[in-house]
Design a protein around this motif. Structure first.
Motif, PDB file in Angstrom:
ATOM      1  N   TYR A   1     -13.889 -30.271 -19.942  1.00 39.72           N
ATOM      2  CA  TYR A   1     -12.918 -30.175 -18.877  1.00 39.72           C
ATOM      3  C   TYR A   1     -12.452 -28.735 -18.738  1.00 39.72           C
ATOM      4  CZ  TYR A   1      -9.320 -32.101 -15.794  1.00 39.72           C
ATOM      5  OH  TYR A   1      -8.560 -32.421 -14.716  1.00 39.72           O
ATOM      6  N   ALA A   2     -12.048 -28.124 -19.838  1.00 45.08           N
ATOM      7  CA  ALA A   2     -11.560 -26.746 -19.780  1.00 45.08           C
ATOM      8  C   ALA A   2     -12.651 -25.787 -19.330  1.00 45.08           C
ATOM      9  CB  ALA A   2     -10.999 -26.326 -21.139  1.00 45.08           C
ATOM     10  N   LYS A   3     -13.872 -26.019 -19.771  1.00 45.17           N
ATOM     11  CA  LYS A   3     -14.988 -25.160 -19.348  1.00 45.17           C
ATOM     12  C   LYS A   3     -15.189 -25.268 -17.835  1.00 45.17           C
ATOM     13  CE  LYS A   3     -19.753 -23.930 -20.144  1.00 45.17           C
ATOM     14  NZ  LYS A   3     -20.945 -24.124 -20.942  1.00 45.17           N
ATOM     15  N   ALA A   4     -15.082 -26.465 -17.291  1.00 48.42           N
ATOM     16  CA  ALA A   4     -15.234 -26.659 -15.851  1.00 48.42           C
ATOM     17  C   ALA A   4     -14.118 -25.957 -15.075  1.00 48.42           C
ATOM     18  CB  ALA A   4     -15.257 -28.150 -15.512  1.00 48.42           C
ATOM     19  N   LEU A   5     -12.984 -25.726 -15.722  1.00 45.61           N
ATOM     20  CA  LEU A   5     -11.886 -24.975 -15.115  1.00 45.61           C
ATOM     21  C   LEU A   5     -12.100 -23.466 -15.221  1.00 45.61           C
ATOM     22  CD1 LEU A   5      -8.813 -27.045 -16.357  1.00 45.61           C
ATOM     23  CD2 LEU A   5      -9.525 -26.734 -13.977  1.00 45.61           C
ATOM     24  N   GLY A   6     -13.145 -23.061 -15.958  1.00 48.38           N
ATOM     25  CA  GLY A   6     -13.441 -21.637 -16.101  1.00 48.38           C
ATOM     26  C   GLY A   6     -12.942 -21.018 -17.393  1.00 48.38           C
ATOM     27  N   ALA A   7     -12.428 -21.821 -18.300  1.00 46.78           N
ATOM     28  CA  ALA A   7     -11.908 -21.303 -19.568  1.00 46.78           C
ATOM     29  C   ALA A   7     -13.026 -21.112 -20.585  1.00 46.78           C
ATOM     30  CB  ALA A   7     -10.861 -22.267 -20.137  1.00 46.78           C
ATOM     31  N   GLU A   8     -12.835 -20.149 -21.481  1.00 47.63           N
ATOM     32  CA  GLU A   8     -13.715 -20.049 -22.640  1.00 47.63           C
ATOM     33  C   GLU A   8     -13.172 -21.037 -23.658  1.00 47.63           C
ATOM     34  OE1 GLU A   8     -15.232 -17.077 -26.184  1.00 47.63           O
ATOM     35  OE2 GLU A   8     -13.653 -16.389 -24.853  1.00 47.63           O
ATOM     36  N   VAL A   9     -14.019 -21.931 -24.133  1.00 49.96           N
ATOM     37  CA  VAL A   9     -13.581 -23.002 -25.016  1.00 49.96           C
ATOM     38  C   VAL A   9     -14.028 -22.708 -26.443  1.00 49.96           C
ATOM     39  CG1 VAL A   9     -13.736 -25.475 -25.522  1.00 49.96           C
ATOM     40  CG2 VAL A   9     -13.688 -24.681 -23.134  1.00 49.96           C
ATOM     41  N   VAL A  10     -13.052 -22.758 -27.359  1.00 48.52           N
ATOM     42  CA  VAL A  10     -13.321 -22.618 -28.787  1.00 48.52           C
ATOM     43  C   VAL A  10     -12.961 -23.953 -29.419  1.00 48.52           C
ATOM     44  CG1 VAL A  10     -12.786 -21.354 -30.900  1.00 48.52           C
ATOM     45  CG2 VAL A  10     -12.737 -20.158 -28.695  1.00 48.52           C
ATOM     46  N   ALA A  11     -13.917 -24.575 -30.077  1.00 50.13           N
ATOM     47  CA  ALA A  11     -13.684 -25.872 -30.719  1.00 50.13           C
ATOM     48  C   ALA A  11     -13.376 -25.654 -32.197  1.00 50.13           C
ATOM     49  CB  ALA A  11     -14.906 -26.765 -30.569  1.00 50.13           C
ATOM     50  N   PHE A  12     -12.436 -26.421 -32.723  1.00 49.94           N
ATOM     51  CA  PHE A  12     -12.028 -26.338 -34.120  1.00 49.94           C
ATOM     52  C   PHE A  12     -12.240 -27.682 -34.789  1.00 49.94           C
ATOM     53  CE2 PHE A  12      -9.672 -23.106 -31.956  1.00 49.94           C
ATOM     54  CZ  PHE A  12      -9.551 -22.074 -32.860  1.00 49.94           C
ATOM     55  N   SER A  13     -12.776 -27.663 -35.988  1.00 46.43           N
ATOM     56  CA  SER A  13     -12.898 -28.884 -36.767  1.00 46.43           C
ATOM     57  C   SER A  13     -13.048 -28.522 -38.235  1.00 46.43           C
ATOM     58  CB  SER A  13     -14.104 -29.708 -36.325  1.00 46.43           C
ATOM     59  OG  SER A  13     -14.203 -30.881 -37.126  1.00 46.43           O
ATOM     60  N   HIS A  14     -12.563 -29.405 -39.096  1.00 52.02           N
ATOM     61  CA  HIS A  14     -12.776 -29.221 -40.536  1.00 52.02           C
ATOM     62  C   HIS A  14     -14.120 -29.822 -40.951  1.00 52.02           C
ATOM     63  CE1 HIS A  14     -10.970 -33.204 -40.173  1.00 52.02           C
ATOM     64  NE2 HIS A  14     -11.645 -33.517 -41.249  1.00 52.02           N
ATOM     65  N   SER A  15     -14.835 -30.374 -39.973  1.00 54.16           N
ATOM     66  CA  SER A  15     -16.148 -30.970 -40.242  1.00 54.16           C
ATOM     67  C   SER A  15     -17.246 -30.111 -39.613  1.00 54.16           C
ATOM     68  CB  SER A  15     -16.227 -32.371 -39.641  1.00 54.16           C
ATOM     69  OG  SER A  15     -15.224 -33.194 -40.173  1.00 54.16           O
ATOM     70  N   PRO A  16     -17.949 -29.320 -40.421  1.00 59.00           N
ATOM     71  CA  PRO A  16     -18.999 -28.467 -39.852  1.00 59.00           C
ATOM     72  C   PRO A  16     -20.108 -29.250 -39.165  1.00 59.00           C
ATOM     73  CG  PRO A  16     -18.994 -28.340 -42.268  1.00 59.00           C
ATOM     74  CD  PRO A  16     -17.815 -29.173 -41.860  1.00 59.00           C
ATOM     75  N   ASN A  17     -20.221 -30.538 -39.469  1.00 58.64           N
ATOM     76  CA  ASN A  17     -21.277 -31.336 -38.826  1.00 58.64           C
ATOM     77  C   ASN A  17     -20.985 -31.609 -37.350  1.00 58.64           C
ATOM     78  OD1 ASN A  17     -19.220 -33.163 -39.210  1.00 58.64           O
ATOM     79  ND2 ASN A  17     -20.485 -34.758 -40.105  1.00 58.64           N
ATOM     80  N   LYS A  18     -19.810 -31.212 -36.873  1.00 56.99           N
ATOM     81  CA  LYS A  18     -19.478 -31.379 -35.460  1.00 56.99           C
ATOM     82  C   LYS A  18     -19.887 -30.165 -34.619  1.00 56.99           C
ATOM     83  CE  LYS A  18     -15.535 -34.480 -36.078  1.00 56.99           C
ATOM     84  NZ  LYS A  18     -14.080 -34.605 -35.895  1.00 56.99           N
ATOM     85  N   ARG A  19     -20.331 -29.088 -35.271  1.00 55.77           N
ATOM     86  CA  ARG A  19     -20.652 -27.835 -34.567  1.00 55.77           C
ATOM     87  C   ARG A  19     -21.600 -28.052 -33.384  1.00 55.77           C
ATOM     88  NH1 ARG A  19     -20.407 -22.536 -36.063  1.00 55.77           N
ATOM     89  NH2 ARG A  19     -19.893 -23.176 -38.178  1.00 55.77           N
TER      90      ARG A  19
END
Length: 152
Positions: A1-19
């Motif tokens: 959603y944020a990317k479609a708005l033109g934002a740079e999206v940084v995802a955070f997770s404590h699970s590296p398998n979600k990368r």
């Protein structure tokens, strides 16, 4: 959603398998919050941080260090208990902490129209209503990707 708005999206997770999944869903960067090198690289770089987790393990004092000068931490989930951080950190960085509940009918309608226009669909797992306890366990164990829906 944020990317479609033109934002740079940084995802955070404590699970590296979600990368890989986060990058596939549109994030341009992934930060493994259990990796000190990843955390150090993101410090003082974010304009906005949207907190979508109500986990009691969220470290708001740490989140503040990720923010650029005058950044905003936006709570989209209600945290358990009280938040813990030093007011000094907020004052020095001029970081603001705010929250947002779901919008009114017009805002929700606009969001749904935007999602339809950009083909943004939720990722859900379906559980029969009779399996509600299994669904709750799945969520409590942090295994849900990304919403669990009970069906009748």
């Amino acid at each position: 959603y944020a990317k479609a708005l033109g934002a740079e999206v940084v995802a955070f997770s404590h699970s590296p398998n979600k990368r890989d999944e986060c990058l596939k869903l549109g994030a341009s960067k992934f930060v493994d919050t259990s990796n000190k090198k990843d955390i150090d690289a993101i410090r003082h770089s974010l304009t906005y941080l949207f907190i979508t987790s109500s986990s009691k393990h969220n470290n708001y004092e740490e989140f503040i260090t990720w923010m650029d000068f005058e950044g905003q931490v936006v709570l989209l989930a209600i945290p358990e208990g009280k938040l813990s951080f030093s007011p000094f950190d907020l004052i020095l960085s001029e970081v603001a902490i705010t929250g947002s509940m779901i919008g009114g009918v017009n805002i929700v309608k606009e969001a749904l129209e935007f999602a339809a226009k950009h083909n943004i669909r939720p990722i859900i797992e379906r559980y029969p209503l009779d399996d509600v306890n299994a669904a709750l366990k799945h969520v409590d164990e942090g295994k849900a990707r990304y919403r669990v829906v009970l069906t009748h």
